[in-house]
Design an enzyme around this catalytic site. Structure first.
Site, PDB file in Angstrom:
ATOM      1  N   ASP A 166      -8.717  -6.376  -4.815  1.00  0.00           N
ATOM      2  CA  ASP A 166      -8.330  -5.056  -4.304  1.00  0.00           C
ATOM      3  C   ASP A 166      -8.862  -3.991  -5.251  1.00  0.00           C
ATOM      4  OD1 ASP A 166      -7.141  -2.773  -3.325  1.00  0.00           O
ATOM      5  OD2 ASP A 166      -5.097  -3.573  -3.325  1.00  0.00           O
ATOM      6  N   SER A 184       0.836  -1.194   0.000  1.00  0.00           N
ATOM      7  CA  SER A 184       0.000   0.000   0.000  1.00  0.00           C
ATOM      8  C   SER A 184       0.882   1.259   0.000  1.00  0.00           C
ATOM      9  CB  SER A 184      -0.947  -0.032   1.206  1.00  0.00           C
ATOM     10  OG  SER A 184      -1.904   0.982   1.134  1.00  0.00           O
ATOM     11  N   ARG A 232     -12.154   6.249  10.197  1.00  0.00           N
ATOM     12  CA  ARG A 232     -11.706   4.862  10.241  1.00  0.00           C
ATOM     13  C   ARG A 232     -12.740   3.929   9.636  1.00  0.00           C
ATOM     14  NH1 ARG A 232      -7.403   1.654   9.874  1.00  0.00           N
ATOM     15  NH2 ARG A 232      -7.543  -0.223  11.175  1.00  0.00           N
ATOM     16  N   HIS A 250      -8.157  -4.920  -0.308  1.00  0.00           N
ATOM     17  CA  HIS A 250      -6.847  -4.300  -0.148  1.00  0.00           C
ATOM     18  C   HIS A 250      -6.085  -4.896   1.028  1.00  0.00           C
ATOM     19  CE1 HIS A 250      -3.772  -1.312  -0.630  1.00  0.00           C
ATOM     20  NE2 HIS A 250      -3.991  -0.765   0.545  1.00  0.00           N
TER      21      HIS A 250
END
Length: 373
Positions: free
Chosen positions: A313, A148, A218, A346
């Protein structure tokens, strides 16, 4: 991996930043695993993602129940084998896990930096990591590895320090964010910025924190880390109590899961750090200074490269990884690419998916075979 102890180094020399600002004095916190060999040729740098840290593997105490975030892949006999390699994991500047960041004391004012902490970029992190390598006696990394945002750092290392990196391992990353990704980050930032407890970033002075905004940020982020398949597999439309509540409390298991993730995030992550990290993601675009020509941007690269992507992803889709692969091929560089079937979205780069483990292990075997005798 067993018990590990973080280390800390202070850097009194100023660090010029891409924004035009400067950090006059800063500290980096890092962890190491394994032993540096005699010619310092077996060092591997692991770069962390947005909410990650230097704590990659092992435990900080006997009572610690949370291993490092890449425990599946780092340690004796694992893909990044600490019996072979000297593995270094550094906490990025601007983070909230020990390195100098917004919650640190600004020596110029005696107060927390807060919103005065300068904007940092991926290139700034790489520059600070190069200084850390100097202090550790590491002239050249056997490999720089990251997933990432960490994968973006690995790519930046290959561009900025081509003579100091032998292999770049770029996992679940992209050469730049799409407009959709920037949009997700902006919504998350707005949730924090508009929280009444944010106090323009000076919430430390008010003995509070923007909990509501950070919780929403979040939750939104976590949705983008998962795939629809893994959500359906884990939660479906299952009801928490077996019946509808007909109110605004938790009814579905997925709601309960997201609230739990949000609650566990607040208190251990800093809101100003979240803003900084998402901006660093948004700004990453090495081709931007090369007329949007990624091949031209990657022309300095000399490292061999492994690029890994995951089929589910959708945040950093495999097509984005293939852009990196093509640009490297356009420069006649050695690049290996694998697209791994996985339902995790992801977050797959964090998981011990068997084919992923096999490919990463095989590539690290190659890295080890190429070390100086």
């Amino acid at each position: 991996m067993g018990l590990v102890t973080p280390a800390r180094l202070r850097f009194p020399e100023p660090l010029p930043l891409a924004s035009g600002g400067m950090l006059a004095d800063y500290e980096l916190v890092y962890e190491t695993y394994g032993t540096l060999n005699a010619d310092a040729s077996n060092a591997v740098l692991v770069c962390h993602a947005l909410s990650g840290s230097h704590h990659v593997a092992g435990y900080h105490s006997e009572d610690d129940k949370r291993p490092g975030w890449w425990e599946h892949h780092v340690g004796p006999g694992k893909s990044l084998d600490s019996r072979r390699f000297f593995i270094v994991a550094c906490n990025n500047l601007g983070s909230c896990f020990g390195s100098t960041g917004p919650a640190s004391i600004n020596p110029a004012t005696g107060r927390a930096y807060g919103p005065d902490f300068p904007m940092v970029t991926v290139a700034d992190w790489v520059a600070s990591q190069a200084r850390l390598a100097d202090r550790l006696g590491i002239r050249k990394w056997a490999a720089v590895v990251g997933g990432s945002l960490g994968g973006m750092q690995a790519l930046q290392w290959a561009i900025d320090y081509p003579d100091r990196i032998a292999h770049a391992i770029i996992i679940a990353a992209a050469p730049k964010l799409t407009a959709q990704n920037i949009a997700f980050n902006e919504v998350a930032r707005q949730a924090i910025l508009t929280d009444p407890d944010f106090h323009e970033g000076r919430f430390y002075d008010h003995a509070t924190e923007p909990r509501r905004g950070l919780r929403i940020a979040r939750m939104l982020g976590h949705i983008t880390y998962l795939s629809d398949d893994i959500m359906r597999e884990k939660f479906g439309r299952d009801l928490r109590s077996g019946k509808l509540n007909f109110d605004y409390q938790v009814a579905f298991q997925i709601e309960s899961y997201l609230r739990h993730q949000a609650d566990s995030f607040v208190g251990r992550f800093d809101a100003n750090t979240y803003l900084l990290m998402t901006k660093a993601l948004d700004y990453f675009d090495p081709a931007g200074v090369a007329g949007d020509n990624l091949a031209a941007a990657l022309a300095p690269v000399r490292a061999d490269t492994l690029v890994l992507a995951f089929t589910s992803d959708w945040r950093f889709a495999p097509a984005r990884s293939r852009e990196i692969v093509k640009a490297l091929h356009d420069n006649d560089l050695n690049v290996s690419y694998a697209e791994i079937t996985a339902s995790h979205g992801h977050d797959a780069f964090l998981m011990p998916i068997p084919r992923y483990v096999d490919i990463l292990t095989a590539y690290m075997d190659r890295v080890f075979a190429g070390l100086s005798p």
